[in-house]
Enzyme design. Sequence first.
Site, PDB file in Angstrom:
ATOM      1  N   CYS A   1      14.597  -4.975 163.774  1.00  0.00           N
ATOM      2  CA  CYS A   1      16.024  -4.628 163.856  1.00  0.00           C
ATOM      3  C   CYS A   1      16.204  -3.312 164.611  1.00  0.00           C
ATOM      4  CB  CYS A   1      16.621  -4.513 162.452  1.00  0.00           C
ATOM      5  SG  CYS A   1      18.341  -4.003 162.525  1.00  0.00           S
TER       6      CYS A   1
ATOM      7  N   GLY B   1      18.684 -17.952 167.717  1.00  0.00           N
ATOM      8  CA  GLY B   1      19.727 -17.177 167.059  1.00  0.00           C
ATOM      9  C   GLY B   1      21.102 -17.517 167.578  1.00  0.00           C
TER      10      GLY B   1
END
Length: 330
Positions: A102, A228
């Site tokens: 992240c 995603g």
Amino acid sequence: MAKIGNIDVGDFPLLLAPMEDVSDPPFRALCKEQGADVVYTEFISSEGLIRDAAKSTMKLDIYEKERPVGIQIFGAELDSMLKSVEIVEKSNPDIIDINFGCPVKKVVSKGAGAGILKNIDLMVSLTEAMVKHTNLPITVKTRLGWDNDSIKILEVAERLQDVGCKAISIHGRTRVQMYKGEANWAPIAEVKNNPRMHIPVFGNGDVDTPERAMEMRDKFGLDGAMIGRASIGYPWFFREVKHYFETGIHLAPPNMLERLDAARRHLQMAIDWKGEKLGVFETRRHYTNYFKGIPHFKEYRMKMVTSDDAADVFAAFDEVERDFADFQFA
Ligand SMILES: Cc1cc2nc3c(=O)[nH]c(=O)nc-3n(C[C@H](O)[C@H](O)[C@H](O)COP(=O)(O)O)c2cc1C
């Protein structure tokens, strides 16, 4: 045939990427129905979990029908990560995934997510400790490196494998790139081609057409594709990729009734799971894609995304059915 630990995930599995505020149980269930082979939760803070923060613990909910499912956690403190492994185990997932990718500041500044790419030794030791702490397979999702000058993914992947990580998903960007530029799959292929590697290496980043998924499989030789953004509001992406793999031709896009069925069920599942207010709010982001391509749709979409009342949103779906049932999607 790819295996994550003892879990058979098929030949070139398609994995639903962990996505904050997107990969929740209703959305994961829809993706699973449409062919996702493995699904992941959005990332969950280990610090939040051990404080029993309601928002974090709610994210642990899983449905039986979505298995195999991985719960993704992030953090940089050994103690918190180990305690959260114990908490996560109670939800009985199939996999525990560690987020080492992240890029957002609030995560990175604490040394978690992609922040840990600046401390590979810690990344490896945390992984090792977690592997030893659970019988569930531990997988890792990460990026190529911190920046272009520090791409050490070849070494990182080997070391993670050596301490017992059971699969690695690699987003072909660095932390510094965030989401900019194009994902670079060549270094991921290098990891896969390393003769020492035997765990599955899944590629991630910019798989947005069936052709791109095929490229990841045939040109780059990876073990599976993690998808995603192409799936947001479009869970059919998984079946379209699979159909293309099987036949070499593109499946027609879902018709209006199928889209409405998904939108209605998505909203209903979200309401059942987290209540009307949050369910209505958090399903909004999917509608643009569910109904993409319909001309003069703004008025309908506004009804879907401005009311807090589920009945209004369902009524808007009914109006769409009344006015556009025969609309042909390109
Ligand atoms: C809205 C959104 C939320 C995301 N949240 C997470 C997350 O919780 N954990 C994670 O590992 N990656 C997260 N990501 C990154 C995705 O998993 C994935 O790596 C990235 O989007 C690249 O893949 P794509 O091009 O197929 O979208 C997120 C991405 C998006 C767009």
